[in-house]
Design a protein around this motif. Sequence first.
Motif: not given
Length: 411
Positions: A398-402
Amino acid sequence: MDWKGAYAHRAGAMRASEIRELLKLLDQPDVLSFAGGIPDPTLFPTEAAREAYGAVLGEPGVGPLSLQYSISEGYVPLRRWIVAHMASRGVVCDEENIVITSGSQQGLDYLGKLLISPGDSAYVTRPTYLGALQAFNPYEPRYADLAFGEGAPTPAQCREAALAAGGRPALAYVVPDFANPTGETLSREDRLRLLEHVSALGVPLVEDAAYAALRYAGADIASCLALDIARVGDIDHSRVIYCGSFSKTIAPGLRVGWICAARDLVQKVVLTKQAADLHSATINQMVMHRLAEAIYDEQVKKIIGVYAARRDALLAALAKFMPEGVSWTAPEGGMFVWVTLPANIDGAELLAESLRDERVAFVPGGAFFFDGSGANTLRLNFSLPSEAVINEGIARLARLIARKNNQFRAA
């Protein structure tokens, strides 16, 4: 030797499985993997299998036979167990309706070989199980959407398109329960509509039931085969070909699956198996019979308890960590959650960055589409990773997608 010039035309349709390649990452201990659609090996009935092999090999008169050639249809006591199992799922049949295969994957290959000629139309969902595409590809089908109901092409229109493309309608393929890759389940009403559609189209329906036993919530739904038998009277008049497997319930390494269908179709599968490998391993069939008789219900109950908790952990982590614009399915069973990303994020590119920056693996969704679409999707497996790995892995992903979303906005 110029091997490129030696291969048959059909070899050009063979492609490596992205999933099988990603499984190699499991050997890298720092990678948090949601990639493989595989069971948790810590849940395998290892001790029961050890005892079953010892009992088979140690029983006078049985041990030597377990190492001998056998009939192509499969070990009779195991087929009888499957007959009773199918009856418990509303399918009345006998041993002549059952053939043992080396996993349900072999069954898909045999059905492609029997039913698809080059240029014929194979009707599959978008997305669909990658292994089915791999099994059918060498027989050179033309793929078309398995769409039915309001707004979909009529069976007559599907037939006209198939004939115009130089082939004929050949088969339809569906995973109705907790589908690989989406985790979604066809309702009873949709199964009946599907049966009406394939009946009007005049094609067999291959029902891949690999995950049917893995229900964690909701009420059971009758199989397409059971519903079709209710429509047409008996299994030998049914157009549904049921592919079952012990891989997701007992153990995949024994490679024991089955096809349950009309006698006429089963007899053709038997001839195909005779030409391919004579029969599935005798000792493995004998051991699987003993395991199924002794522990099947207990084993299924055990894995359902563990996988249900992991599904809940994955859904909770997605809800907690994923940024706005990301959506996902909420399966009632099986092994997978299907994630749809913002349209500007490519799943294959995301995987490369995820492995490099966050050490998280998943399967890009485009692999499950016969037409190359679905770039902004991905599949997450929850049967193998622990709840702790699920929580940490989804937080990293999720951190990467954000970050990617923010980069696109800034640009």
